[in-house]
Design an enzyme around this catalytic site. Structure first.
Site, short mmCIF file in Angstrom:
data_model
loop_
_atom_site.label_atom_id
_atom_site.label_comp_id
_atom_site.label_asym_id
_atom_site.label_seq_id
_atom_site.Cartn_x
_atom_site.Cartn_y
_atom_site.Cartn_z
N ARG A 138 2.14 -0.01 5.45
CA ARG A 138 1.77 -0.95 5.49
C ARG A 138 3.76 -2.15 6.51
O ARG A 138 3.63 -2.40 6.87
CB ARG A 138 1.50 -2.17 4.92
CG ARG A 138 -0.31 -1.47 4.95
CD ARG A 138 -1.12 -2.70 4.03
NE ARG A 138 -0.92 -3.53 4.44
CZ ARG A 138 -1.62 -4.48 3.16
NH1 ARG A 138 -1.85 -4.46 2.02
NH2 ARG A 138 -1.81 -5.89 3.50
N CYS A 153 3.95 -8.25 -2.36
CA CYS A 153 3.40 -7.54 -1.83
C CYS A 153 2.27 -7.81 -0.56
O CYS A 153 2.85 -8.54 0.31
CB CYS A 153 1.80 -6.68 -2.88
SG CYS A 153 1.71 -7.76 -4.09
#
Length: 283
Positions: A180, A238
């Protein structure tokens, strides 16, 4: 004060008024984020069995506000958060232990919020419910109301501009999975990639196969290799401010203070005007 507690140490805590307040924060990523896993009902899991005396706290409604411009898990309304903590019996002068199903992310979110809003003694059960050696209970406790009133600290929290600045002046860690970060996949947010200057540091690498944190010296070595030093400010983000809290907790175990960008990538990527970097290079 250590940020985590082992199951054996918690089991050895004396019964009675001095025992820590226990918060059960079992939670799971959305079905999409969890790779198509079936829906998870933390409250039902709690009702089926929890640590004796623990009170359930809902991450999505009590540890976060509704999704919106601030990301998928914006900071909670402090009145709502404070009321939830008092309902659970949390007082300013009494220790708190938080646990979840074992991943540690949700428990770390509660730990971070309590720590940031001024509670002096809150720890996470290392390894979560899976590490607990004793019996579980289905009894629903009715604790005496606590007196904790959240008072946010002047540090420990980053906004989007602060995260961008820290990526240039200090060390900004991206706690998501490496793919990611690199922008190879993005199952939830509008675009893949990372904040320019951020360093990839998947939070999953802070724990062993049993879900417990690596020893403090190993964590210190890991974060030093990623660029942490005594004279460098450290921040973490995050996807939505949950697994990032777990990385802040890992840093605390290592003795390294760090701030959390609570809006994280879900907030950052929602603004097409913000820059996005892709690939393994921070820039």
């Amino acid at each position: 004060m250590n940020a985590i507690i082992s199951a054996s140490d918690l089991a050895g805590e004396p019964a009675g008024a001095g025992r820590p307040v226990l918060l059960d924060v079992r939670w799971q990523l959305s079905t999409a984020a969890a790779g198509g896993a079936p829906p998870f009902d933390g409250r039902a899991e709690y009702a089926a069995g929890h640590l004796p005396g623990a009170v359930f706290v809902d991450l999505d409604t009590e540890l976060a506000s509704a999704p919106g411009a601030g990301g998928r898990h914006p900071l909670p309304d402090l009145a709502v958060f404070g009321a939830a903590m008092r309902r659970a019996g949390v007082s300013a002068d009494h220790p708190v232990v938080v646990y979840d199903g074992g991943q540690g992310w949700a428990a770390a979110r509660a730990w971070w919020l309590l720590h940031w809003t001024g509670h002096p003694d809150v720890r996470v059960l290392d390894g979560g419910l899976a590490a607990w050696p004793g019996p579980l209970s289905t009894e629903l406790p009715a604790p005496a109301p606590g007196d904790f009133v959240p008072s946010p600290g002047a540090s420990g929290l980053l906004d989007a501009d602060g995260a961008a600045a820290l990526a240039r002046s200090g060390l900004l860690l991206d706690a998501r999975a490496g793919e990611r970060y690199r922008g190879e996949v993005e199952p939830i947010d509008p675009v893949g990639g990372h904040i320019p200057g951020a360093v990839s540091a998947p939070t999953t690498q802070n724990v062993g196969p049993d879900g417990r944190f690596l020893p403090a010296e190993e964590l210190r070595a890991r974060f030093k290799e990623l660029g942490a030093s005594e004279d460098l400010e450290v921040g973490v983000y995050c996807g939505s401010g949950v697994s990032g809290a777990h990385e802040v907790l890992a840093l605390a175990v290592a003795g390294i203070p760090a701030a959390l960008y609570a809006g994280s990538w879900s907030e950052w990527s929602s603004d097409p005007g913000r820059p996005v970097a892709v690939g393994p290079d921070p820039q």
